[in-house]
Design a protein around this motif. Sequence first.
Motif, PDB file in Angstrom:
ATOM      1  N   THR A   1       0.847  -1.188   0.000  1.00 29.37           N
ATOM      2  CA  THR A   1       0.000   0.000   0.000  1.00 29.37           C
ATOM      3  C   THR A   1       0.879   1.233   0.000  1.00 29.37           C
ATOM      4  O   THR A   1       1.770   1.371   0.846  1.00 29.37           O
ATOM      5  N   PHE A   2       0.650   2.118  -0.947  1.00 31.99           N
ATOM      6  CA  PHE A   2       1.392   3.361  -1.048  1.00 31.99           C
ATOM      7  C   PHE A   2       0.571   4.499  -0.454  1.00 31.99           C
ATOM      8  O   PHE A   2      -0.627   4.619  -0.728  1.00 31.99           O
ATOM      9  N   THR A   3       1.212   5.325   0.337  1.00 30.79           N
ATOM     10  CA  THR A   3       0.558   6.505   0.882  1.00 30.79           C
ATOM     11  C   THR A   3       0.519   7.599  -0.180  1.00 30.79           C
ATOM     12  O   THR A   3       1.272   7.553  -1.163  1.00 30.79           O
ATOM     13  N   PRO A   4      -0.375   8.596  -0.039  1.00 31.42           N
ATOM     14  CA  PRO A   4      -0.447   9.675  -1.033  1.00 31.42           C
ATOM     15  C   PRO A   4       0.914  10.301  -1.294  1.00 31.42           C
ATOM     16  O   PRO A   4       1.691  10.559  -0.371  1.00 31.42           O
ATOM     17  N   GLY A   5       1.217  10.499  -2.562  1.00 31.83           N
ATOM     18  CA  GLY A   5       2.489  11.087  -2.969  1.00 31.83           C
ATOM     19  C   GLY A   5       3.561  10.072  -3.303  1.00 31.83           C
ATOM     20  O   GLY A   5       4.608  10.441  -3.844  1.00 31.83           O
ATOM     21  N   ASN A   6       3.317   8.802  -2.993  1.00 29.23           N
ATOM     22  CA  ASN A   6       4.296   7.752  -3.262  1.00 29.23           C
ATOM     23  C   ASN A   6       3.748   6.752  -4.271  1.00 29.23           C
ATOM     24  O   ASN A   6       2.547   6.718  -4.540  1.00 29.23           O
ATOM     25  N   GLY A   7       4.629   5.924  -4.808  1.00 30.14           N
ATOM     26  CA  GLY A   7       4.180   4.940  -5.782  1.00 30.14           C
ATOM     27  C   GLY A   7       5.340   4.122  -6.315  1.00 30.14           C
ATOM     28  O   GLY A   7       6.478   4.238  -5.863  1.00 30.14           O
ATOM     29  N   MET A   8       5.039   3.305  -7.302  1.00 33.93           N
ATOM     30  CA  MET A   8       6.023   2.445  -7.948  1.00 33.93           C
ATOM     31  C   MET A   8       6.664   3.182  -9.111  1.00 33.93           C
ATOM     32  O   MET A   8       5.961   3.795  -9.919  1.00 33.93           O
ATOM     33  N   ASP A   9       7.976   3.132  -9.187  1.00 30.84           N
ATOM     34  CA  ASP A   9       8.702   3.787 -10.276  1.00 30.84           C
ATOM     35  C   ASP A   9       9.791   2.868 -10.783  1.00 30.84           C
ATOM     36  O   ASP A   9      10.928   2.905 -10.308  1.00 30.84           O
ATOM     37  N   VAL A  10       9.443   2.022 -11.745  1.00 31.12           N
ATOM     38  CA  VAL A  10      10.435   1.192 -12.420  1.00 31.12           C
ATOM     39  C   VAL A  10      10.821   1.952 -13.691  1.00 31.12           C
ATOM     40  O   VAL A  10      10.089   1.967 -14.679  1.00 31.12           O
ATOM     41  N   ARG A  11      11.960   2.621 -13.634  1.00 31.40           N
ATOM     42  CA  ARG A  11      12.404   3.501 -14.722  1.00 31.40           C
ATOM     43  C   ARG A  11      12.703   2.697 -15.988  1.00 31.40           C
ATOM     44  O   ARG A  11      12.858   1.473 -15.934  1.00 31.40           O
ATOM     45  N   PRO A  12      12.779   3.350 -17.144  1.00 29.21           N
ATOM     46  CA  PRO A  12      13.083   2.640 -18.385  1.00 29.21           C
ATOM     47  C   PRO A  12      14.307   1.740 -18.263  1.00 29.21           C
ATOM     48  O   PRO A  12      15.344   2.133 -17.715  1.00 29.21           O
ATOM     49  N   HIS A  13      14.161   0.520 -18.779  1.00 30.64           N
ATOM     50  CA  HIS A  13      15.223  -0.490 -18.749  1.00 30.64           C
ATOM     51  C   HIS A  13      15.031  -1.407 -19.950  1.00 30.64           C
ATOM     52  O   HIS A  13      13.940  -1.500 -20.505  1.00 30.64           O
ATOM     53  N   PRO A  14      16.074  -2.124 -20.370  1.00 30.33           N
ATOM     54  CA  PRO A  14      16.009  -2.898 -21.612  1.00 30.33           C
ATOM     55  C   PRO A  14      15.669  -4.365 -21.370  1.00 30.33           C
ATOM     56  O   PRO A  14      15.866  -4.906 -20.276  1.00 30.33           O
ATOM     57  N   HIS A  15      15.181  -5.022 -22.426  1.00 28.56           N
ATOM     58  CA  HIS A  15      15.011  -6.475 -22.453  1.00 28.56           C
ATOM     59  C   HIS A  15      15.393  -6.986 -23.834  1.00 28.56           C
ATOM     60  O   HIS A  15      15.183  -6.303 -24.837  1.00 28.56           O
ATOM     61  N   ILE A  16      15.915  -8.210 -23.881  1.00 32.95           N
ATOM     62  CA  ILE A  16      16.090  -8.937 -25.136  1.00 32.95           C
ATOM     63  C   ILE A  16      15.710 -10.397 -24.883  1.00 32.95           C
ATOM     64  O   ILE A  16      15.778 -10.890 -23.753  1.00 32.95           O
ATOM     65  N   GLY A  17      15.297 -11.101 -25.952  1.00 29.39           N
ATOM     66  CA  GLY A  17      15.172 -12.555 -25.925  1.00 29.39           C
ATOM     67  C   GLY A  17      14.022 -13.126 -25.130  1.00 29.39           C
ATOM     68  O   GLY A  17      13.991 -14.333 -24.881  1.00 29.39           O
ATOM     69  N   LEU A  18      13.041 -12.297 -24.758  1.00 27.21           N
ATOM     70  CA  LEU A  18      11.963 -12.782 -23.896  1.00 27.21           C
ATOM     71  C   LEU A  18      10.693 -11.992 -24.157  1.00 27.21           C
ATOM     72  O   LEU A  18      10.674 -11.018 -24.904  1.00 27.21           O
ATOM     73  N   ALA A  19       9.606 -12.440 -23.493  1.00 21.53           N
ATOM     74  CA  ALA A  19       8.373 -11.657 -23.415  1.00 21.53           C
ATOM     75  C   ALA A  19       8.086 -11.416 -21.943  1.00 21.53           C
ATOM     76  O   ALA A  19       8.218 -12.322 -21.117  1.00 21.53           O
ATOM     77  N   THR A  20       7.709 -10.188 -21.588  1.00 21.33           N
ATOM     78  CA  THR A  20       7.322  -9.888 -20.215  1.00 21.33           C
ATOM     79  C   THR A  20       5.803  -9.984 -20.101  1.00 21.33           C
ATOM     80  O   THR A  20       5.070  -9.642 -21.031  1.00 21.33           O
ATOM     81  N   VAL A  21       5.345 -10.455 -18.940  1.00 20.87           N
ATOM     82  CA  VAL A  21       3.906 -10.658 -18.712  1.00 20.87           C
ATOM     83  C   VAL A  21       3.545 -10.036 -17.370  1.00 20.87           C
ATOM     84  O   VAL A  21       4.114 -10.407 -16.336  1.00 20.87           O
ATOM     85  N   THR A  22       2.607  -9.093 -17.377  1.00 20.17           N
ATOM     86  CA  THR A  22       2.118  -8.476 -16.146  1.00 20.17           C
ATOM     87  C   THR A  22       0.669  -8.880 -15.929  1.00 20.17           C
ATOM     88  O   THR A  22      -0.154  -8.786 -16.842  1.00 20.17           O
ATOM     89  N   TYR A  23       0.365  -9.327 -14.695  1.00 19.51           N
ATOM     90  CA  TYR A  23      -0.999  -9.733 -14.333  1.00 19.51           C
ATOM     91  C   TYR A  23      -1.268  -9.246 -12.916  1.00 19.51           C
ATOM     92  O   TYR A  23      -0.521  -9.578 -11.990  1.00 19.51           O
ATOM     93  N   LEU A  24      -2.314  -8.449 -12.742  1.00 18.88           N
ATOM     94  CA  LEU A  24      -2.601  -7.825 -11.453  1.00 18.88           C
ATOM     95  C   LEU A  24      -3.825  -8.428 -10.771  1.00 18.88           C
ATOM     96  O   LEU A  24      -4.805  -8.791 -11.436  1.00 18.88           O
TER      97      LEU A  24
END
Length: 295
Positions: free
Chosen positions: A46-69
Amino acid sequence: MTSCILDRIAGRARDLGGFSVKRVLPIAHRKLIGPFVFFDEMGPATFTPGNGMDVRPHPHIGLATVTYLFEGRIRHRDSLGSLQDITPGDVNWMTAGRGIVHSERTHPDDRASGYAIHGIQSWVALPVADEEIEPDFVHHPAASLPQLVRDGARLTVIAGTAYGAQSPVAVRSPTLYVAADLDAAAVLPVCGEHEERGVYVVSGSVGIGGETFAIGELAVLVPGADAAITAVEASRLMLLGGAKLPEERTIWWNLVSTRPARIEQARADWLAYGQPGTTFPVVPEDEEFIPLPAA
């Protein structure tokens, strides 16, 4: 009686963009289950107001990424120009192939008000013939995925095939990926059509092959063995696996390849990120990036 359990893996705490995740794959003695080469449970947090998740730009090769919430919302941006918010039950499937860059951040509205996040981040290794394909991104809304009900179990076929259903998500090799919610005492046979199979416990606890598995544990099943899951209490699970990929993979940071030299090339390319003529294109409207880690 021979056990159907091949391995038991407990999630290990890691930091991701300012909050903790449980990392299950890869681990030293087991790099893949089917095509799955990476598996993280993020949150619940749980993030309090003003905070959050920040995964900055980054590279990938050779795979597929899968996000499920299961809960919350994430804003995805990538170097193809994709801008997509993902919500519970949706699938974001990003194919890196020869190279892609992306970021995942808290939606601005959620950052202002505070919010909860919980979900699974996984990577699927691409077959050798597809490792250098053109990058791609596809969003699949929750309503497009098969929903099944079986004797106290509610199933969503996220990708691949399971229990007679097929997901619309395009995969490059036989894949098993299912989210399952089980009532207490429900019994679910594990889909037997796939060579390699794992069962990850998100919540609750379950019995498999005479052993009990709790939150954050992954049961790796013996190939070809009959197996059934019995819910000790109301439980949420992820079933993952598929056909074994025969070649060894090098996994370094966010880069996956059957060729170690290709990893080295991607490392050099990322060092030049943002400079004219470089291999990895920039993510529009997201000027930050994660520097290349030390070797």
